[in-house]
Enzyme design. Structure first.
Site, PDB file in Angstrom:
ATOM      1  N   ASP A  33       0.852  -1.197   0.000  1.00 54.26           N
ATOM      2  CA  ASP A  33       0.000   0.000   0.000  1.00 54.26           C
ATOM      3  C   ASP A  33       0.885   1.244   0.000  1.00 54.26           C
ATOM      4  O   ASP A  33       1.852   1.338   0.761  1.00 54.26           O
ATOM      5  CB  ASP A  33      -0.919  -0.005   1.225  1.00 54.26           C
ATOM      6  CG  ASP A  33      -2.067   0.978   1.086  1.00 54.26           C
ATOM      7  OD1 ASP A  33      -3.233   0.532   1.075  1.00 54.26           O
ATOM      8  OD2 ASP A  33      -1.807   2.203   0.986  1.00 54.26           O
ATOM      9  N   ALA A  34       0.519   2.220  -0.823  1.00 53.58           N
ATOM     10  CA  ALA A  34       1.302   3.453  -0.943  1.00 53.58           C
ATOM     11  C   ALA A  34       0.993   4.447   0.171  1.00 53.58           C
ATOM     12  O   ALA A  34       1.643   5.490   0.263  1.00 53.58           O
ATOM     13  CB  ALA A  34       1.041   4.095  -2.302  1.00 53.58           C
ATOM     14  N   PHE A  81      -6.823  -4.236  -4.810  1.00 52.35           N
ATOM     15  CA  PHE A  81      -7.753  -3.184  -4.375  1.00 52.35           C
ATOM     16  C   PHE A  81      -7.209  -1.788  -4.673  1.00 52.35           C
ATOM     17  O   PHE A  81      -7.985  -0.829  -4.750  1.00 52.35           O
ATOM     18  CB  PHE A  81      -7.969  -3.239  -2.852  1.00 52.35           C
ATOM     19  CG  PHE A  81      -8.679  -4.447  -2.339  1.00 52.35           C
ATOM     20  CD1 PHE A  81     -10.069  -4.488  -2.257  1.00 52.35           C
ATOM     21  CD2 PHE A  81      -7.971  -5.567  -1.907  1.00 52.35           C
ATOM     22  CE1 PHE A  81     -10.730  -5.593  -1.767  1.00 52.35           C
ATOM     23  CE2 PHE A  81      -8.623  -6.687  -1.421  1.00 52.35           C
ATOM     24  CZ  PHE A  81     -10.005  -6.706  -1.346  1.00 52.35           C
ATOM     25  N   THR A 134     -15.743  -1.798  -9.787  1.00 50.56           N
ATOM     26  CA  THR A 134     -16.956  -1.110  -9.337  1.00 50.56           C
ATOM     27  C   THR A 134     -18.081  -1.224 -10.365  1.00 50.56           C
ATOM     28  O   THR A 134     -17.820  -1.377 -11.563  1.00 50.56           O
ATOM     29  CB  THR A 134     -16.619   0.391  -9.115  1.00 50.56           C
ATOM     30  OG1 THR A 134     -17.828   1.131  -8.997  1.00 50.56           O
ATOM     31  CG2 THR A 134     -15.847   0.984 -10.289  1.00 50.56           C
ATOM     32  N   ASP A 135     -19.308  -1.070  -9.889  1.00 51.85           N
ATOM     33  CA  ASP A 135     -20.464  -1.049 -10.806  1.00 51.85           C
ATOM     34  C   ASP A 135     -20.532   0.256 -11.598  1.00 51.85           C
ATOM     35  O   ASP A 135     -21.279   0.358 -12.579  1.00 51.85           O
ATOM     36  CB  ASP A 135     -21.777  -1.268 -10.032  1.00 51.85           C
ATOM     37  CG  ASP A 135     -22.085  -0.195  -8.993  1.00 51.85           C
ATOM     38  OD1 ASP A 135     -21.233   0.702  -8.759  1.00 51.85           O
ATOM     39  OD2 ASP A 135     -23.176  -0.248  -8.398  1.00 51.85           O
ATOM     40  N   GLU A 136     -19.734   1.268 -11.178  1.00 53.19           N
ATOM     41  CA  GLU A 136     -19.835   2.583 -11.833  1.00 53.19           C
ATOM     42  C   GLU A 136     -19.359   2.528 -13.281  1.00 53.19           C
ATOM     43  O   GLU A 136     -19.657   3.432 -14.059  1.00 53.19           O
ATOM     44  CB  GLU A 136     -19.078   3.640 -11.020  1.00 53.19           C
ATOM     45  CG  GLU A 136     -19.592   3.702  -9.599  1.00 53.19           C
ATOM     46  CD  GLU A 136     -19.136   4.900  -8.786  1.00 53.19           C
ATOM     47  OE1 GLU A 136     -18.785   5.935  -9.373  1.00 53.19           O
ATOM     48  OE2 GLU A 136     -19.155   4.785  -7.549  1.00 53.19           O
ATOM     49  N   TYR A 160     -13.240   8.924 -12.449  1.00 52.51           N
ATOM     50  CA  TYR A 160     -13.028   7.714 -11.642  1.00 52.51           C
ATOM     51  C   TYR A 160     -13.513   6.473 -12.375  1.00 52.51           C
ATOM     52  O   TYR A 160     -12.767   5.507 -12.559  1.00 52.51           O
ATOM     53  CB  TYR A 160     -13.743   7.848 -10.280  1.00 52.51           C
ATOM     54  CG  TYR A 160     -13.889   6.530  -9.557  1.00 52.51           C
ATOM     55  CD1 TYR A 160     -12.770   5.833  -9.102  1.00 52.51           C
ATOM     56  CD2 TYR A 160     -15.155   5.967  -9.326  1.00 52.51           C
ATOM     57  CE1 TYR A 160     -12.910   4.606  -8.445  1.00 52.51           C
ATOM     58  CE2 TYR A 160     -15.294   4.752  -8.675  1.00 52.51           C
ATOM     59  CZ  TYR A 160     -14.171   4.068  -8.237  1.00 52.51           C
ATOM     60  OH  TYR A 160     -14.302   2.859  -7.601  1.00 52.51           O
ATOM     61  N   LYS A 164     -11.463   3.195 -13.883  1.00 54.78           N
ATOM     62  CA  LYS A 164     -11.720   1.804 -13.466  1.00 54.78           C
ATOM     63  C   LYS A 164     -12.123   0.961 -14.679  1.00 54.78           C
ATOM     64  O   LYS A 164     -11.726  -0.193 -14.808  1.00 54.78           O
ATOM     65  CB  LYS A 164     -12.806   1.745 -12.387  1.00 54.78           C
ATOM     66  CG  LYS A 164     -12.399   2.323 -11.043  1.00 54.78           C
ATOM     67  CD  LYS A 164     -11.249   1.586 -10.377  1.00 54.78           C
ATOM     68  CE  LYS A 164     -11.631   0.209  -9.880  1.00 54.78           C
ATOM     69  NZ  LYS A 164     -10.524  -0.397  -9.063  1.00 54.78           N
ATOM     70  N   TYR A 217     -26.290  16.431  -2.266  1.00 56.50           N
ATOM     71  CA  TYR A 217     -26.103  16.969  -3.616  1.00 56.50           C
ATOM     72  C   TYR A 217     -27.429  16.993  -4.382  1.00 56.50           C
ATOM     73  O   TYR A 217     -28.167  15.994  -4.384  1.00 56.50           O
ATOM     74  CB  TYR A 217     -25.130  16.111  -4.425  1.00 56.50           C
ATOM     75  CG  TYR A 217     -23.707  16.047  -3.909  1.00 56.50           C
ATOM     76  CD1 TYR A 217     -23.228  16.910  -2.930  1.00 56.50           C
ATOM     77  CD2 TYR A 217     -22.818  15.102  -4.421  1.00 56.50           C
ATOM     78  CE1 TYR A 217     -21.928  16.844  -2.474  1.00 56.50           C
ATOM     79  CE2 TYR A 217     -21.513  15.028  -3.975  1.00 56.50           C
ATOM     80  CZ  TYR A 217     -21.063  15.897  -3.003  1.00 56.50           C
ATOM     81  OH  TYR A 217     -19.773  15.812  -2.556  1.00 56.50           O
ATOM     82  N   ARG A 224     -28.227   4.613  -5.080  1.00 58.37           N
ATOM     83  CA  ARG A 224     -27.081   3.711  -5.019  1.00 58.37           C
ATOM     84  C   ARG A 224     -27.566   2.397  -4.414  1.00 58.37           C
ATOM     85  O   ARG A 224     -28.571   2.364  -3.703  1.00 58.37           O
ATOM     86  CB  ARG A 224     -25.946   4.305  -4.154  1.00 58.37           C
ATOM     87  CG  ARG A 224     -25.392   5.647  -4.651  1.00 58.37           C
ATOM     88  CD  ARG A 224     -24.649   5.471  -5.955  1.00 58.37           C
ATOM     89  NE  ARG A 224     -24.056   6.690  -6.497  1.00 58.37           N
ATOM     90  CZ  ARG A 224     -24.613   7.441  -7.453  1.00 58.37           C
ATOM     91  NH1 ARG A 224     -25.811   7.144  -7.931  1.00 58.37           N
ATOM     92  NH2 ARG A 224     -23.976   8.490  -7.944  1.00 58.37           N
ATOM     93  N   PRO A 292     -21.041  17.593 -10.799  1.00 56.23           N
ATOM     94  CA  PRO A 292     -21.115  17.590 -12.267  1.00 56.23           C
ATOM     95  C   PRO A 292     -21.170  16.151 -12.811  1.00 56.23           C
ATOM     96  O   PRO A 292     -20.422  15.290 -12.339  1.00 56.23           O
ATOM     97  CB  PRO A 292     -19.802  18.261 -12.715  1.00 56.23           C
ATOM     98  CG  PRO A 292     -19.192  18.839 -11.488  1.00 56.23           C
ATOM     99  CD  PRO A 292     -19.794  18.178 -10.289  1.00 56.23           C
TER     100      PRO A 292
END
Ligand code: NAD
Ligand code: TYD
Length: 354
Positions: A33-34, A81, A134-136, A160, A164, A217, A224, A292
């Site tokens: 991990d960074a 991850f 991710t589902d995004e 993002y 992905k 927002y 979600r 946005p």
């Protein structure tokens, strides 16, 4: 035998490492991990002195470092991850997302391919590269659309999700072109312990406890599909153990909720567990300018992982959110620690005005 986990000091990665090592028979974990703003060694404090956990501070984009770790520890699987994970940050500064999520995954795949090429026999057959996504990547659903299946086209809308999606495509190509034994999981929104308080649920809990505004927002009607983090971790373990090579599996909890309902649920639980003499926490709800390109709805069709691997979530939203709120109430030191770090500077810079 060991497994190499990347990003295991972050929210989901640390939950995965803790759950993995809770089994006394589990293989040891090398955790690369960074320690970006999102990586927190305190998440792993309970593993201090446990020889089965080997933490390495380093970047997945550092090829020499990754090569050396693979050669030394000879893991039988990589569970990947490590990523930049916050949509709002990707809007303000997409560069880090391209660097880690795209280039970093490319570097890790190349290192894994070289290492896998040196393996033979059973060791080669057992090796897995598990990519956590991710589902995004599937984009935004209309109210009447069916939930995302694994066959949905990729239509990412934020920097993002685009980064992905790119990493998912690389993983797929490394399987089809080079035969690398990969697995990909695409999961819906997680919540639970060690969730960094820049994301909706932990932000609402810590802001409410501090008497600060709860920024919703737009109209708060974005949907979600929420999954308790430990259920995501059990889904990853199921796919790692029995998933078919080259396949993707969607992981979700059949828990579609509008953001405003989530915020109101958090407020109601806090009213019950830590009542505020000033009045109900919902008084702090504040509507702010929308994000946005804000995706309207995500929802996961989790039938494939259930049909093929028998996986189902253990928590309902009601049990999971109660545990989560209680965890934050029980860990004020963890919250204070996180808030005194780089997170605070970033929040001041980007959220200060609202
Ligand atoms: P997080 O931001 O909490 O943690 C990311 C971790 O990766 C941190 O510990 C960070 O230090 C580390 N990291 C970042 N860049 C690195 C690099 N270049 N090299 C090594 N380590 C690096 O993220 P999370 O919410 O735990 O998400 C983990 C993974 O799961 C991500 O790939 C994310 O896309 C995916 N995912 C997240 C969710 C969610 O709801 N949070 C849902 C589905 C999928
Ligand atoms: P977030 O936790 O950032 O996850 P993601 O964008 O990856 O789904 O946000 C979840 C939802 O909550 C999303 O629709 C944006 C919204 N949101 C708010 O309304 N207010 C906030 O302060 C945050 C951080 C998110």
């Amino acid at each position: 035998m060991t497994i190499l986990v990347t990003g295991g000091a972050g929210f989901i990665g640390s939950n995965f490492v803790l759950d993995w090592l809770a089994d006394p028979a589990a293989e040891p974990v090398v955790n690369l991990d960074a320690l970006t703003y999102a990586g927190n060694r305190a998440n792993l404090a309970s593993l201090e002195g446990d020889a089965r956990h080997h933490f390495v501070h380093g970047d997945i984009g550092d090829r020499a470092r990754v090569d050396q770790l693979l050669a030394t520890h000879r893991p039988r699987a990589i569970v990947h991850f490590a990523a930049e994970s916050h949509v709002d940050r990707s809007i303000h500064g997409p560069g880090a997302f391209m660097k880690t999520n795209v280039e970093g995954t490319f570097t890790l795949l190349e290192a894994a391919r070289a290492f896998w090429g040196t393996l033979e026999g059973d060791e080669k057959a057992a090796f897995r590269f598990h990519h956590v996504s991710t589902d995004e990547v599937y984009g935004s659903l209309k109210p009447s659309d069916p939930p995302f299946a694994e066959t949905n086209p990729y239509e990412p809308n934020s920097p993002y999700s685009a980064s992905k999606a790119a990493s998912d495509h690389l993983v797929r190509a490394w399987h089809h072109t080079y035969g690398l034994p990969v697995l990909t999981t695409n999961c819906s929104n997680n919540y639970g312990p060690y969730h960094f308080p820049e994301k909706l649920i932990p932000l609402m809990i810590v802001n409410a406890l501090a008497g600060k505004p709860l920024p919703v927002y737009g109209d708060g009607q974005q949907i979600r599909d929420w999954l308790y983090v430990k259920d995501h971790c059990s889904g990853i373990r199921a796919v790692l153990a029995g998933g078919r090579l080259g396949e993707t599996y969607n992981i979700g909890g059949w828990n579609e909720k509008a953001n405003l309902d989530i915020v109101q649920t958090v407020c109601a639980l806090l009213d019950e567990l830590r009542p505020d003499p000033a009045g109900p926490y919902s008084r702090l709800i504040t509507y702010v300018t929308d994000r946005p390109g804000h995706d309207r709805r995500y929802a996961i069709d989790a039938r494939k992982i259930e049909r093929e691997l028998g996986w189902r979530p253990a928590e309902t939203f009601e049990t999971g959110i109660r545990k989560t709120v209680q965890w934050y109430l029980d860990h004020p030191d963890w919250v204070a620690d996180v808030q005194s770090g780089a997170y605070k500077d970033w929040v001041g810079q980007h959220y200060g005005a609202r």
